[in-house]
Motif scaffolding. Structure first.
Motif, mmCIF file in Angstrom:
data_model
loop_
_atom_site.group_PDB
_atom_site.id
_atom_site.type_symbol
_atom_site.label_atom_id
_atom_site.label_comp_id
_atom_site.label_asym_id
_atom_site.label_seq_id
_atom_site.Cartn_x
_atom_site.Cartn_y
_atom_site.Cartn_z
ATOM 1 N N THR A 1 0.851 -1.187 0.000
ATOM 2 C CA THR A 1 0.000 0.000 0.000
ATOM 3 C C THR A 1 0.885 1.235 0.000
ATOM 4 O O THR A 1 1.892 1.293 0.711
ATOM 5 C CB THR A 1 -0.918 0.025 1.237
ATOM 6 N N PHE A 2 0.498 2.216 -0.817
ATOM 7 C CA PHE A 2 1.242 3.479 -0.918
ATOM 8 C C PHE A 2 0.267 4.618 -0.640
ATOM 9 O O PHE A 2 -0.698 4.807 -1.376
ATOM 10 C CB PHE A 2 1.853 3.633 -2.313
ATOM 11 N N GLU A 3 0.512 5.378 0.414
ATOM 12 C CA GLU A 3 -0.419 6.425 0.832
ATOM 13 C C GLU A 3 0.255 7.787 0.835
ATOM 14 O O GLU A 3 1.344 7.955 1.378
ATOM 15 C CB GLU A 3 -0.978 6.121 2.223
ATOM 16 N N TRP A 4 -0.424 8.765 0.242
ATOM 17 C CA TRP A 4 0.045 10.146 0.238
ATOM 18 C C TRP A 4 -0.943 10.977 1.052
ATOM 19 O O TRP A 4 -2.130 11.053 0.727
ATOM 20 C CB TRP A 4 0.153 10.668 -1.190
ATOM 21 N N ALA A 5 -0.469 11.595 2.146
ATOM 22 C CA ALA A 5 -1.310 12.366 3.058
ATOM 23 C C ALA A 5 -0.756 13.785 3.164
ATOM 24 O O ALA A 5 0.073 14.067 4.035
ATOM 25 C CB ALA A 5 -1.339 11.698 4.428
ATOM 26 N N PRO A 6 -1.191 14.694 2.295
ATOM 27 C CA PRO A 6 -0.582 16.032 2.266
ATOM 28 C C PRO A 6 -1.029 16.966 3.378
ATOM 29 O O PRO A 6 -0.243 17.814 3.821
ATOM 30 C CB PRO A 6 -1.021 16.569 0.897
ATOM 31 N N TYR A 7 -2.279 16.861 3.840
ATOM 32 C CA TYR A 7 -2.818 17.878 4.742
ATOM 33 C C TYR A 7 -3.217 17.345 6.115
ATOM 34 O O TYR A 7 -3.333 18.116 7.060
ATOM 35 C CB TYR A 7 -4.041 18.546 4.105
ATOM 36 N N VAL A 8 -3.443 16.048 6.238
ATOM 37 C CA VAL A 8 -3.876 15.463 7.508
ATOM 38 C C VAL A 8 -3.069 14.198 7.763
ATOM 39 O O VAL A 8 -2.962 13.341 6.880
ATOM 40 C CB VAL A 8 -5.380 15.122 7.495
ATOM 41 N N VAL A 9 -2.511 14.067 8.959
ATOM 42 C CA VAL A 9 -1.782 12.856 9.324
ATOM 43 C C VAL A 9 -2.759 11.684 9.313
ATOM 44 O O VAL A 9 -3.870 11.797 9.850
ATOM 45 C CB VAL A 9 -1.150 12.997 10.723
ATOM 46 N N PRO A 10 -2.419 10.554 8.700
ATOM 47 C CA PRO A 10 -3.327 9.400 8.680
ATOM 48 C C PRO A 10 -3.777 9.031 10.092
ATOM 49 O O PRO A 10 -2.986 9.041 11.041
ATOM 50 C CB PRO A 10 -2.473 8.287 8.054
ATOM 51 N N GLU A 11 -5.027 8.696 10.238
ATOM 52 C CA GLU A 11 -5.639 8.498 11.545
ATOM 53 C C GLU A 11 -4.896 7.520 12.453
ATOM 54 O O GLU A 11 -4.770 7.773 13.659
ATOM 55 C CB GLU A 11 -7.089 8.063 11.370
ATOM 56 N N PRO A 12 -4.392 6.390 11.949
ATOM 57 C CA PRO A 12 -3.718 5.468 12.872
ATOM 58 C C PRO A 12 -2.509 6.062 13.576
ATOM 59 O O PRO A 12 -2.068 5.515 14.588
ATOM 60 C CB PRO A 12 -3.293 4.305 11.949
ATOM 61 N N PHE A 13 -1.971 7.169 13.064
ATOM 62 C CA PHE A 13 -0.748 7.741 13.636
ATOM 63 C C PHE A 13 -0.995 9.051 14.380
ATOM 64 O O PHE A 13 -0.061 9.653 14.904
ATOM 65 C CB PHE A 13 0.283 7.980 12.532
ATOM 66 N N GLN A 14 -2.241 9.509 14.456
ATOM 67 C CA GLN A 14 -2.526 10.779 15.117
ATOM 68 C C GLN A 14 -2.381 10.649 16.630
ATOM 69 O O GLN A 14 -2.839 9.678 17.225
ATOM 70 C CB GLN A 14 -3.946 11.242 14.782
#
Length: 257
Positions: free
Chosen positions: A109-122
């Protein structure tokens, strides 16, 4: 069986929905196949996503199992999406959602999160900083609790690369950066930071790679997730991700302004 190549996310969610409807009634595969008047092999292929059932077959299965009207509409909508290169689902979809199914079956899986940190890592600090519209401490505590519950349900399998835009860290830079640095050491997970000068205005997306190098792109738009499986479009997103990754730095090397 449809003659066109089915849209993978919709096909996987459809197969999981048919299997779930059968098991919810406590019926074995062979017993249901006998009652429907189809071969056990055909039903197995439908439930494993190896063959796309005709729309009449889907209606027959759902009608025999007496699923709710809402579930009937949802699953039939999945079947109609099989013949389109793009499929859409709402964020409140059920357990057999396309996104969840892709998460479970993806080998990478390749995820790009420009404006919000992905929920599992918040972190709680991050949630507190972003929950500006909370009415009071109780609402904030509830938001943190709900986030922690969702975290338990958002583990990942296989390899995952996450690129986080520097702008996403802004609400709580230091505690959030520390959490990302710790998570980056987890097996099968790579997290990198993309500086503002590199990120520009590229919107968020996630690429799921299945067996046989089959790729699907998931795009979030308001309350919906759009899944794209058209090869040229998917390769464009893959090239964009590679370009972002080339301009990224590790969490350990990133220094906040």
């Amino acid at each position: 069986m449809t003659k066109v190549k089915p849209c993978l996310p919709a096909l996987l969610a459809l197969s999981a929905s048919l299997r779930g409807a059968r098991t919810a009634e406590g019926l074995g595969l062979r017993r249901l196949a006998h009652k429907l008047g189809v071969s056990a092999q055909a039903l197995s292929l439908w439930e494993t996503g190896k063959r796309a059932p005709a729309i009449e077959d889907v209606a027959h299965v759902l009608g025999f199992l007496r699923v709710s009207p809402a579930e009937y509409s949802r699953v039939m909508r999945l079947r109609r999406q099989l013949e389109e290169p793009i499929s859409i689902e709402t964020l409140d979809a059920g357990s057999a959602s396309q996104r969840r199914t892709l998460e479970e079956l993806a080998v990478r899986t390749f995820e790009w999160a420009p404006y919000v940190v992905p929920e599992p890592f918040q972190t709680p600090e991050y949630i507190q900083a972003t929950a500006q519209d909370a009415a009071g401490p109780d609402d904030l505590d509830q938001a943190i609790f709900e986030h922690q519950v969702r975290q338990l349900d958002q583990g990942w399998t296989a390899d995952r690369t996450v690129l986080v835009g520097a702008a996403a860290l802004a609400p709580a830079i230091e505690p959030q950066l520390q959490a990302l640095r710790a998570a980056a050491h987890l097996p099968g997970l790579a997290i990198k930071i993309v500086p503002r000068t590199v990120a520009k205005t590229i919107e968020a997306f996630t690429i799921y790679e299945g067996l046989g190098n089959v790729l699907t792109v998931a795009l979030r738009h308001q309350d919906n997730i759009i899944f794209v499986s058209e090869p040229d479009a998917v390769q464009g997103y893959r090239s964009t991700f590679k370009a972002l990754e080339r301009g990224s730095v590790t969490c350990a090397d990133f220094r906040s302004p």
